[in-house]
Design an enzyme around this catalytic site. Structure first.
Site, PDB file in Angstrom:
ATOM      1  N   HIS A  63       0.816  -1.221   0.000  1.00 33.61           N
ATOM      2  CA  HIS A  63       0.000   0.000   0.000  1.00 33.61           C
ATOM      3  C   HIS A  63       0.846   1.266   0.000  1.00 33.61           C
ATOM      4  CE1 HIS A  63      -4.045  -1.833   0.928  1.00 33.61           C
ATOM      5  NE2 HIS A  63      -3.220  -2.865   1.031  1.00 33.61           N
TER       6      HIS A  63
ATOM      7  N   ASP B 269       3.645   9.589  -0.619  1.00 34.86           N
ATOM      8  CA  ASP B 269       2.476   8.813  -0.187  1.00 34.86           C
ATOM      9  C   ASP B 269       2.200   7.748  -1.244  1.00 34.86           C
ATOM     10  OD1 ASP B 269       0.185   8.042   1.208  1.00 34.86           O
ATOM     11  OD2 ASP B 269      -0.495  10.104   1.509  1.00 34.86           O
TER      12      ASP B 269
HETATM   13  P1  ADP Z   1      -3.004   6.401   5.250  1.00 34.42           P
HETATM   14  O1  ADP Z   1      -3.364   5.033   4.783  1.00 34.42           O
HETATM   15  O2  ADP Z   1      -1.549   6.700   5.163  1.00 34.42           O
HETATM   16  O3  ADP Z   1      -3.543   6.753   6.588  1.00 34.42           O
HETATM   17  P2  ADP Z   1      -4.929   7.492   3.256  1.00 34.42           P
HETATM   18  O4  ADP Z   1      -5.205   8.910   2.876  1.00 34.42           O
HETATM   19  O5  ADP Z   1      -4.722   6.593   2.101  1.00 34.42           O
HETATM   20  O6  ADP Z   1      -3.669   7.498   4.242  1.00 34.42           O
HETATM   21  O7  ADP Z   1      -6.138   6.921   4.096  1.00 34.42           O
HETATM   22  C1  ADP Z   1      -6.568   7.507   5.290  1.00 34.42           C
HETATM   23  C2  ADP Z   1      -7.973   7.037   5.607  1.00 34.42           C
HETATM   24  O8  ADP Z   1      -8.254   7.373   6.967  1.00 34.42           O
HETATM   25  C3  ADP Z   1      -9.045   7.700   4.761  1.00 34.42           C
HETATM   26  O9  ADP Z   1     -10.078   6.778   4.512  1.00 34.42           O
HETATM   27  C4  ADP Z   1      -9.524   8.850   5.658  1.00 34.42           C
HETATM   28  O10 ADP Z   1     -10.859   9.260   5.422  1.00 34.42           O
HETATM   29  C5  ADP Z   1      -9.387   8.230   7.019  1.00 34.42           C
HETATM   30  N1  ADP Z   1      -9.152   9.267   8.035  1.00 34.42           N
HETATM   31  C6  ADP Z   1      -8.141  10.150   8.073  1.00 34.42           C
HETATM   32  N2  ADP Z   1      -8.237  10.956   9.147  1.00 34.42           N
HETATM   33  C7  ADP Z   1      -9.329  10.574   9.812  1.00 34.42           C
HETATM   34  C8  ADP Z   1      -9.979  11.001  11.019  1.00 34.42           C
HETATM   35  N3  ADP Z   1      -9.488  11.993  11.768  1.00 34.42           N
HETATM   36  N4  ADP Z   1     -11.102  10.351  11.400  1.00 34.42           N
HETATM   37  C9  ADP Z   1     -11.585   9.345  10.645  1.00 34.42           C
HETATM   38  N5  ADP Z   1     -11.022   8.894   9.520  1.00 34.42           N
HETATM   39  C10 ADP Z   1      -9.921   9.495   9.104  1.00 34.42           C
HETATM   40  O1  F6P Z   2      -0.854   1.993   4.175  1.00 26.47           O
HETATM   41  C1  F6P Z   2      -0.153   2.376   5.267  1.00 26.47           C
HETATM   42  C2  F6P Z   2      -0.630   1.886   6.634  1.00 26.47           C
HETATM   43  O2  F6P Z   2       0.348   1.417   7.441  1.00 26.47           O
HETATM   44  C3  F6P Z   2      -1.640   0.811   6.534  1.00 26.47           C
HETATM   45  O3  F6P Z   2      -1.130  -0.474   6.661  1.00 26.47           O
HETATM   46  C4  F6P Z   2      -2.601   1.212   7.599  1.00 26.47           C
HETATM   47  O4  F6P Z   2      -3.881   1.212   7.060  1.00 26.47           O
HETATM   48  C5  F6P Z   2      -2.335   2.674   7.904  1.00 26.47           C
HETATM   49  O5  F6P Z   2      -1.157   2.996   7.304  1.00 26.47           O
HETATM   50  C6  F6P Z   2      -2.426   2.978   9.368  1.00 26.47           C
HETATM   51  O6  F6P Z   2      -1.270   2.675  10.059  1.00 26.47           O
HETATM   52  P1  F6P Z   2      -1.226   1.885  11.436  1.00 26.47           P
HETATM   53  O7  F6P Z   2      -1.817   0.532  11.150  1.00 26.47           O
HETATM   54  O8  F6P Z   2       0.200   1.839  11.794  1.00 26.47           O
HETATM   55  O9  F6P Z   2      -2.059   2.655  12.396  1.00 26.47           O
END
Ligand code: ADP
Ligand code: F6P
Length: 478
Positions: free
Chosen positions: A161, A370
């Site tokens: 991912h 990212d």
């Molecule tokens: P990562 O996997 O690195 O966290 P992404 O942008 O791909 O980054 O995914 C983040 C996910 O978490 C999205 O579905 C987003 O809506 C959710 N998210 C981020 N911040 C919050 C929050 N404060 N509360 C609920 N959901 C959140």
């Molecule tokens: O895609 C990156 C990732 O590590 C995912 O495996 C996971 O959804 C997200 O970030 C949140 O991280 P963590 O599981 O360390 O809270």
């Protein structure tokens, strides 16, 4: 009981939370992986193997929203060494352009091997004959080879991912060969971007000595491994529908009112992670206020940050830095009852996120690196009226598809400031043209299409992969 589809990921979609009285509840776990896989698992009948987010949890399977969740318990020491240590202190910064310095510790590596083996054993016991097992992300890169050794009948897919690093960075890893060999246990290895697949194939050729041709790796035992890009996505239709409900529309209006009905509401939504570029984004906004190019009466920034990996030093430091910066900007430019930045360090339900996306005029997504960034796609999905503007880092995987965003280099603060102004001052017709095009892209390539494509390719790989084995071409092997 065994399953034809087994998903293996570090986290289950829910975390087990034990309160002070010992009462247990479950809370949605953070991050994009869960956002993407949950709708898929609800559609396909399978088991999801993962950790419940705490120390020494139970290992009995549980049924949640029609999904069978199979916990893999981790001890407190394993959380420290495998999760906080090797996964998030070594691999995470190394795979994200070393924006923080990775630490290399042999005890962390040992824990990574032990925990990966536990995940592999659990998956091996759950998979039916010839089942499809789909392993996810950087925490579990050894699982494919461990699983293949135990269960050669399985079709094994792996999806990363996060970004796969340039070869020059990957080779810093003392255990680079073991990681590559771990991944080669899969039949299909998926990456977010084509460059990741190319880096992987090149490393396998140069460092492990396998023959390769384009996206295929030829192993000595006659097996082939395919590497390709499968950009991940979101449940576009589900989110767009949620964004149109009366409750979400009303809540979006309420959020704007609570923020003083600004002409421009700018929004950032991230896990509180140093890769997300939160600091520079807020600094750029602060400078626009300082330069007088943006007026507090006109523009307000709402920054939402999910608590993440809070015991890892870099994350603690980041939290302090953001707290300080927000305090300084609000101290310098805010007014009584009217801060320049509203900062929420919390996790919110999906409906509340949808309301924020609907409320915001400008979505500001500025990661230094990212894998994809689903938040950018979620914003687009929620803009059902085709309005709003997306400011997006060119270093997010999403930039490959969302070309009509206001693209920025997150290291260039002046460039970021200009893009923010352009997004704010953009003509409605131009913003609408851009948003329409981005919505079309995400709608056509949603998470169901992503999963169908990956699983379709994985089904093709075997059992007929011997037939696909052609004579190994020599041109790629110099
Ligand atoms: P990562 O996997 O690195 O966290 P992404 O942008 O791909 O980054 O995914 C983040 C996910 O978490 C999205 O579905 C987003 O809506 C959710 N998210 C981020 N911040 C919050 C929050 N404060 N509360 C609920 N959901 C959140
Ligand atoms: O895609 C990156 C990732 O590590 C995912 O495996 C996971 O959804 C997200 O970030 C949140 O991280 P963590 O599981 O360390 O809270």
């Amino acid at each position: 009981m065994t399953y034809d589809l087994v998903v293996v990921a570090n986290r289950l979609p829910v975390d087990r939370v034990v309160d002070e009285d010992g009462a247990v509840s479950w809370r949605r776990s953070p991050g994009g992986l869960v956002t993407a896989i949950e709708p898929i698992m609800q559609e396909y009948d399978g088991a999801w193997v993962g950790w419940d987010g705490g120390p020494d949890g139970p290992d009995e399977p549980l049924d949640q929203n029609g999904m069978l969740l199979v916990p893999v318990p981790l001890s407190a020491a394993e959380i420290e060494e495998f999760y906080e240590g090797f996964s998030n202190g070594t691999l995470w910064p190394l795979y994200h352009d070393v924006v923080a310095k990775p630490s290399f510790h042999r005890e962390w590596w040992d824990a990574y091997v032990t925990v990966n083996r536990r995940f592999a054993e659990r998956a091996a016991a759950l998979a039916a004959e010839n089942a499809l097992v789909w392993v996810h992300d950087y925490q579990l890169q050894l699982v494919p080879a461990m699983l293949r050794e135990a269960r050669p009948d399985l079709r094994i897919g792996f999806f990363l991912h996060i970004p796969f690093p340039p070869t020059e960075l990957f080779v810093q890893l003392p255990w680079r060969r073991q990681i590559l060999e771990g991944l080669l246990g899969a039949d299909l290895v998926g990456f977010q971007r084509p460059g990741g697949a190319q880096n992987f194939v090149r490393l396998v050729r140069q460092r492990v000595g396998h023959k390769t041709h384009r996206d295929l790796v030829y192993l000595a035992d006659g097996r082939t491994v395919e590497a390709d890009a499968f950009p991940i996505s979101i449940d576009f239709a589900g989110l767009a529908e949620m964004a149109q409900t009366d409750a979400v529309v009303a809540r979006a209006r309420e959020i704007r009112e609570q923020l003083g009905n600004p002409r421009h509401l700018l929004l950032g939504v991230d896990r509180l992670d140093y890769t997300k570029g939160i600091y520079t984004r807020l600094r750029a906004f602060g400078e626009l206020l300082a330069d007088g190019r943006v007026d507090l009466e006109d523009a307000v920034f709402l920054q939402v940050a999910t608590p993440s990996r809070e015991r890892v030093d870099e994350y603690r430091r980041l939290r302090d830095e953001i707290d300080m910066l927000v305090g300084r900007i609000n101290g310098d430019y805010g007014r009584l009852g009217h801060p320049a930045i509203s900062y929420l360090h919390n996790s919110f339900p999906r409906e509340e996120m949808a309301a924020m996306f609907r409320a915001a005029d400008i979505m500001v997504v500025t990661p230094l690196r990212d894998g994809m960034n689903l938040v950018a796609k979620e914003y687009v999905a929620c803009r059902v009226d085709n309005d709003g503007a997306l400011v997006l880092s060119e270093f997010a995987g999403a930039a490959d598809e969302l070309k009509q965003a206001f693209l920025i280099n997150p290291y260039d603060i002046n460039g970021m400031k200009t893009a923010l102004l352009e997004a704010m001052d953009g003509q409605p017709r131009d913003r609408s043209r851009r948003m329409r095009a981005m919505r079309k892209t995400v709608k056509e390539h949603d998470v169901a299409a992503w999963a169908a494509e990956f699983m379709g390719r994985l089904r093709e790989v075997r059992p007929d992969h011997h037939k696909r084995l052609r004579e190994v071409p020599t041109d790629d092997n110099q």
